[in-house]
Design a protein around this motif. Sequence first.
Motif, PDB file in Angstrom:
ATOM      1  N   ASP A  74       0.823  -1.208   0.000  1.00 52.75           N
ATOM      2  CA  ASP A  74       0.000   0.000   0.000  1.00 52.75           C
ATOM      3  C   ASP A  74       0.858   1.259   0.000  1.00 52.75           C
ATOM      4  OD1 ASP A  74      -2.294  -1.509  -0.013  1.00 52.75           O
ATOM      5  OD2 ASP A  74      -2.560  -1.456   2.167  1.00 52.75           O
ATOM      6  N   LEU A  75       1.995   1.201   0.711  1.00 57.66           N
ATOM      7  CA  LEU A  75       2.901   2.346   0.707  1.00 57.66           C
ATOM      8  C   LEU A  75       3.463   2.596  -0.692  1.00 57.66           C
ATOM      9  CD1 LEU A  75       4.884   1.785   4.031  1.00 57.66           C
ATOM     10  CD2 LEU A  75       3.344   3.694   3.533  1.00 57.66           C
ATOM     11  N   MET A  76       3.802   1.524  -1.408  1.00 52.48           N
ATOM     12  CA  MET A  76       4.283   1.668  -2.781  1.00 52.48           C
ATOM     13  C   MET A  76       3.223   2.326  -3.652  1.00 52.48           C
ATOM     14  SD  MET A  76       6.224  -2.001  -3.357  1.00 52.48           S
ATOM     15  CE  MET A  76       6.221  -1.805  -5.141  1.00 52.48           C
ATOM     16  N   ALA A  77       1.980   1.852  -3.524  1.00 50.91           N
ATOM     17  CA  ALA A  77       0.888   2.407  -4.332  1.00 50.91           C
ATOM     18  C   ALA A  77       0.634   3.868  -3.960  1.00 50.91           C
ATOM     19  CB  ALA A  77      -0.375   1.580  -4.130  1.00 50.91           C
ATOM     20  N   PHE A  78       0.644   4.173  -2.670  1.00 54.64           N
ATOM     21  CA  PHE A  78       0.391   5.540  -2.200  1.00 54.64           C
ATOM     22  C   PHE A  78       1.467   6.499  -2.700  1.00 54.64           C
ATOM     23  CE2 PHE A  78       0.275   8.597   1.560  1.00 54.64           C
ATOM     24  CZ  PHE A  78      -0.881   9.229   1.137  1.00 54.64           C
ATOM     25  N   SER A  79       2.711   6.026  -2.737  1.00 53.42           N
ATOM     26  CA  SER A  79       3.818   6.900  -3.150  1.00 53.42           C
ATOM     27  C   SER A  79       3.730   7.294  -4.620  1.00 53.42           C
ATOM     28  CB  SER A  79       5.154   6.212  -2.889  1.00 53.42           C
ATOM     29  OG  SER A  79       5.378   5.153  -3.805  1.00 53.42           O
ATOM     30  N   LEU A  80       2.966   6.533  -5.408  1.00 50.44           N
ATOM     31  CA  LEU A  80       2.853   6.819  -6.839  1.00 50.44           C
ATOM     32  C   LEU A  80       1.763   7.832  -7.159  1.00 50.44           C
ATOM     33  CD1 LEU A  80       3.174   3.150  -8.130  1.00 50.44           C
ATOM     34  CD2 LEU A  80       4.890   4.942  -8.364  1.00 50.44           C
ATOM     35  N   CYS A  81       0.994   8.242  -6.142  1.00 53.36           N
ATOM     36  CA  CYS A  81      -0.146   9.130  -6.389  1.00 53.36           C
ATOM     37  C   CYS A  81       0.287  10.533  -6.778  1.00 53.36           C
ATOM     38  CB  CYS A  81      -1.049   9.185  -5.155  1.00 53.36           C
ATOM     39  SG  CYS A  81      -1.852   7.613  -4.771  1.00 53.36           S
ATOM     40  N   SER A  82       1.204  11.105  -6.026  1.00 48.83           N
ATOM     41  CA  SER A  82       1.687  12.452  -6.307  1.00 48.83           C
ATOM     42  C   SER A  82       2.927  12.708  -5.460  1.00 48.83           C
ATOM     43  CB  SER A  82       0.606  13.502  -6.004  1.00 48.83           C
ATOM     44  OG  SER A  82       0.353  13.561  -4.614  1.00 48.83           O
ATOM     45  N   ARG A  83       3.470  13.912  -5.572  1.00 51.31           N
ATOM     46  CA  ARG A  83       4.693  14.236  -4.842  1.00 51.31           C
ATOM     47  C   ARG A  83       4.482  14.237  -3.336  1.00 51.31           C
ATOM     48  NH1 ARG A  83       9.745  13.804  -5.989  1.00 51.31           N
ATOM     49  NH2 ARG A  83       9.359  14.756  -8.038  1.00 51.31           N
TER      50      ARG A  83
END
Length: 268
Positions: free
Chosen positions: A24-33
């Motif tokens: 989930d952290l990997m996915a969250f980090s791809l959302c925006s800066r």
Amino acid sequence: MPIRILSLPAKDLQYAIDSMNVRDLMAFSLCSRQPENLVKSSNRQIEEISAKVNENRIEFRITAKKFQELPKHVAPDDDEYFELISFNISESWIKLYSEGKYEEWRKEEFTQADWIPHILSVFNEPMINTLTIESVRHSYLDNVEQLIPKCHKLTIMDNCSNHVAKMTLSNLSTIAVENVDIYQDIFSNKNDISKLLSLNLKAVKINIWKKPLEIKLDDLLPANFRSLYISNTKITENELNRFLKLWMKSNHTYYRPERMSLYRQDER
């Protein structure tokens, strides 16, 4: 009712991030800066990030603790205590396997060269832990070197062709900053072993069974690392005794390895 996670109070937002698993952290980090920076600041500890190269594919594996405190002697592949994520990187997307299912992730303008630095960066890891080279095409080695500029440990497996194994060590040994493990016989030339033993590494392991590896005193003297292991060695007692005498003297004209394990067939 959906909740905008970034609109949460700082304390609640931090709690939400701390409760996320690595996937989930990997996915969250791809959302925006902003999410990317929040994941970085969470300082989630990763046990290992490793990569395996087979044919023209790189498979990555992330191992992380599910809990801060674990029972003693828990194996890293124990799903109850460790989160295991693997993924293959294509030109613009990754195919991720986690919790028994596959997913394809894409990010606009991301290329193959962007995924690895991003993942290392968000988890504050400077480099890949272990890079394993299996049956890889020679033409793909340049891609590997570009995508993985540094790793702690390079492993060359015995299912590599001899030519690919030699080129791997020649091209990629500079990216391994600590250890090299070799399971393929690449020492047809007498100078090959000397070149390997003179590399600036912490440890070298040569695990070859087909034929003994002939070692001379001149090969051992330039050894520039802490640990050497050779599973099948051909060395005369005279050469070995000469080295031991030099090694035990307080002679600092060359760096003395702290540990050397040289096994001969007649000792097994």
